[in-house]
Design a protein around this motif. Sequence first.
Motif, PDB file in Angstrom:
ATOM      1  N   PRO A  79       0.793  -1.240   0.000  1.00 32.97           N
ATOM      2  CA  PRO A  79       0.000   0.000   0.000  1.00 32.97           C
ATOM      3  C   PRO A  79       0.827   1.292   0.000  1.00 32.97           C
ATOM      4  O   PRO A  79       0.470   2.236  -0.712  1.00 32.97           O
ATOM      5  CB  PRO A  79      -0.851  -0.125   1.274  1.00 32.97           C
ATOM      6  CG  PRO A  79      -1.036  -1.595   1.441  1.00 32.97           C
ATOM      7  CD  PRO A  79       0.268  -2.217   0.987  1.00 32.97           C
ATOM      8  N   ILE A  80       1.913   1.347   0.757  1.00 33.06           N
ATOM      9  CA  ILE A  80       2.688   2.601   0.797  1.00 33.06           C
ATOM     10  C   ILE A  80       3.317   2.886  -0.566  1.00 33.06           C
ATOM     11  O   ILE A  80       3.327   4.033  -1.039  1.00 33.06           O
ATOM     12  CB  ILE A  80       3.783   2.524   1.884  1.00 33.06           C
ATOM     13  CG1 ILE A  80       3.155   2.430   3.283  1.00 33.06           C
ATOM     14  CG2 ILE A  80       4.722   3.739   1.794  1.00 33.06           C
ATOM     15  CD1 ILE A  80       2.389   3.653   3.720  1.00 33.06           C
ATOM     16  N   GLU A  81       3.834   1.857  -1.215  1.00 33.46           N
ATOM     17  CA  GLU A  81       4.439   2.074  -2.530  1.00 33.46           C
ATOM     18  C   GLU A  81       3.379   2.431  -3.578  1.00 33.46           C
ATOM     19  O   GLU A  81       3.628   3.239  -4.475  1.00 33.46           O
ATOM     20  CB  GLU A  81       5.230   0.841  -2.949  1.00 33.46           C
ATOM     21  CG  GLU A  81       6.456   0.674  -2.085  1.00 33.46           C
ATOM     22  CD  GLU A  81       7.225  -0.580  -2.416  1.00 33.46           C
ATOM     23  OE1 GLU A  81       8.451  -0.502  -2.452  1.00 33.46           O
ATOM     24  OE2 GLU A  81       6.590  -1.624  -2.639  1.00 33.46           O
ATOM     25  N   LEU A  82       2.200   1.836  -3.453  1.00 33.59           N
ATOM     26  CA  LEU A  82       1.099   2.213  -4.342  1.00 33.59           C
ATOM     27  C   LEU A  82       0.701   3.664  -4.101  1.00 33.59           C
ATOM     28  O   LEU A  82       0.406   4.402  -5.046  1.00 33.59           O
ATOM     29  CB  LEU A  82      -0.090   1.268  -4.129  1.00 33.59           C
ATOM     30  CG  LEU A  82       0.125  -0.157  -4.632  1.00 33.59           C
ATOM     31  CD1 LEU A  82      -0.938  -1.093  -4.072  1.00 33.59           C
ATOM     32  CD2 LEU A  82       0.127  -0.209  -6.157  1.00 33.59           C
ATOM     33  N   ALA A  83       0.719   4.084  -2.834  1.00 34.04           N
ATOM     34  CA  ALA A  83       0.405   5.482  -2.512  1.00 34.04           C
ATOM     35  C   ALA A  83       1.419   6.418  -3.162  1.00 34.04           C
ATOM     36  O   ALA A  83       1.045   7.448  -3.740  1.00 34.04           O
ATOM     37  CB  ALA A  83       0.388   5.678  -0.993  1.00 34.04           C
ATOM     38  N   ILE A  84       2.699   6.075  -3.084  1.00 37.65           N
ATOM     39  CA  ILE A  84       3.738   6.898  -3.725  1.00 37.65           C
ATOM     40  C   ILE A  84       3.440   7.034  -5.222  1.00 37.65           C
ATOM     41  O   ILE A  84       3.516   8.124  -5.789  1.00 37.65           O
ATOM     42  CB  ILE A  84       5.131   6.271  -3.510  1.00 37.65           C
ATOM     43  CG1 ILE A  84       5.535   6.381  -2.045  1.00 37.65           C
ATOM     44  CG2 ILE A  84       6.174   6.950  -4.414  1.00 37.65           C
ATOM     45  CD1 ILE A  84       6.815   5.618  -1.700  1.00 37.65           C
ATOM     46  N   GLU A 128       6.997   8.921   4.793  1.00 34.54           N
ATOM     47  CA  GLU A 128       6.833   7.463   4.856  1.00 34.54           C
ATOM     48  C   GLU A 128       5.373   7.012   4.739  1.00 34.54           C
ATOM     49  O   GLU A 128       5.102   5.822   4.621  1.00 34.54           O
ATOM     50  CB  GLU A 128       7.467   6.910   6.130  1.00 34.54           C
ATOM     51  CG  GLU A 128       6.875   7.459   7.409  1.00 34.54           C
ATOM     52  CD  GLU A 128       7.663   7.017   8.644  1.00 34.54           C
ATOM     53  OE1 GLU A 128       8.800   7.468   8.797  1.00 34.54           O
ATOM     54  OE2 GLU A 128       7.114   6.234   9.431  1.00 34.54           O
ATOM     55  N   CYS A 129       4.425   7.947   4.743  1.00 34.44           N
ATOM     56  CA  CYS A 129       3.022   7.593   4.473  1.00 34.44           C
ATOM     57  C   CYS A 129       2.772   7.476   2.971  1.00 34.44           C
ATOM     58  O   CYS A 129       1.640   7.224   2.550  1.00 34.44           O
ATOM     59  CB  CYS A 129       2.082   8.627   5.084  1.00 34.44           C
ATOM     60  SG  CYS A 129       2.295  10.299   4.440  1.00 34.44           S
ATOM     61  N   TRP A 134      -1.837  10.359   5.291  1.00 31.04           N
ATOM     62  CA  TRP A 134      -2.459   9.356   6.164  1.00 31.04           C
ATOM     63  C   TRP A 134      -1.947   8.003   5.698  1.00 31.04           C
ATOM     64  O   TRP A 134      -1.382   7.886   4.616  1.00 31.04           O
ATOM     65  CB  TRP A 134      -3.979   9.427   6.102  1.00 31.04           C
ATOM     66  CG  TRP A 134      -4.566   9.393   4.717  1.00 31.04           C
ATOM     67  CD1 TRP A 134      -4.704  10.450   3.861  1.00 31.04           C
ATOM     68  CD2 TRP A 134      -5.061   8.247   3.997  1.00 31.04           C
ATOM     69  NE1 TRP A 134      -5.243  10.036   2.673  1.00 31.04           N
ATOM     70  CE2 TRP A 134      -5.484   8.700   2.717  1.00 31.04           C
ATOM     71  CE3 TRP A 134      -5.180   6.892   4.318  1.00 31.04           C
ATOM     72  CZ2 TRP A 134      -6.024   7.830   1.762  1.00 31.04           C
ATOM     73  CZ3 TRP A 134      -5.725   6.028   3.366  1.00 31.04           C
ATOM     74  CH2 TRP A 134      -6.136   6.504   2.102  1.00 31.04           C
ATOM     75  N   ARG A 135      -2.132   7.013   6.560  1.00 32.06           N
ATOM     76  CA  ARG A 135      -1.545   5.706   6.255  1.00 32.06           C
ATOM     77  C   ARG A 135      -2.585   4.749   5.699  1.00 32.06           C
ATOM     78  O   ARG A 135      -3.508   4.369   6.401  1.00 32.06           O
ATOM     79  CB  ARG A 135      -0.917   5.120   7.510  1.00 32.06           C
ATOM     80  CG  ARG A 135       0.279   5.936   7.907  1.00 32.06           C
ATOM     81  CD  ARG A 135       1.021   5.302   9.054  1.00 32.06           C
ATOM     82  NE  ARG A 135       2.203   6.101   9.296  1.00 32.06           N
ATOM     83  CZ  ARG A 135       3.424   5.722   8.975  1.00 32.06           C
ATOM     84  NH1 ARG A 135       3.639   4.547   8.446  1.00 32.06           N
ATOM     85  NH2 ARG A 135       4.436   6.526   9.202  1.00 32.06           N
ATOM     86  N   PRO A 136      -2.412   4.348   4.445  1.00 34.78           N
ATOM     87  CA  PRO A 136      -3.359   3.396   3.866  1.00 34.78           C
ATOM     88  C   PRO A 136      -3.129   2.011   4.450  1.00 34.78           C
ATOM     89  O   PRO A 136      -2.015   1.491   4.456  1.00 34.78           O
ATOM     90  CB  PRO A 136      -3.008   3.429   2.377  1.00 34.78           C
ATOM     91  CG  PRO A 136      -1.561   3.813   2.341  1.00 34.78           C
ATOM     92  CD  PRO A 136      -1.337   4.717   3.517  1.00 34.78           C
TER      93      PRO A 136
END
Length: 147
Positions: A79-84, A128-129, A134-136
Amino acid sequence: MAARIPLTPDQSAFVASRVQRFHLEAPRAWQWQVPYVARFGALPLYLGWTETLALQPEGRVVRWSTEQAYEGLKLVDEPIELAIALVCAAQQHSILRDLVPSRPHEAAECHVCAGVGHVAQQPELICECGGLGWRPGSVEALGLVAE
Ligand SMILES: [Zn+2]
């Protein structure tokens, strides 16, 4: 589990066109990615130290190693890499701006960046989010299709 961004037909055609014309359109600092783009058919969104995150026209986020750490493509499902990838896509291409999901009410604001997506002293660094603020917790929280 892999994830796919539900691109509209227009967005998908836009990505396909950017991939096709990458060798003509890419900024000078990204020209070294041209062979990878030609090989993998994906539009670079984020150049990391050793890997590139990129978007395929059908909405899959992929990665490749620029240090020969592995061969070929890998699907991005974290999820974090997808958010990036979503945040970078929106920043770089206005037609992809609506891909960044708004914060679900149950998701807490990121305590590192206080919700702005980057670190106060170094605005060029993604928090880092993933830059969302926000944190997915899942790919579904990002508005993506799990498959
Ligand atoms: Zn943050």
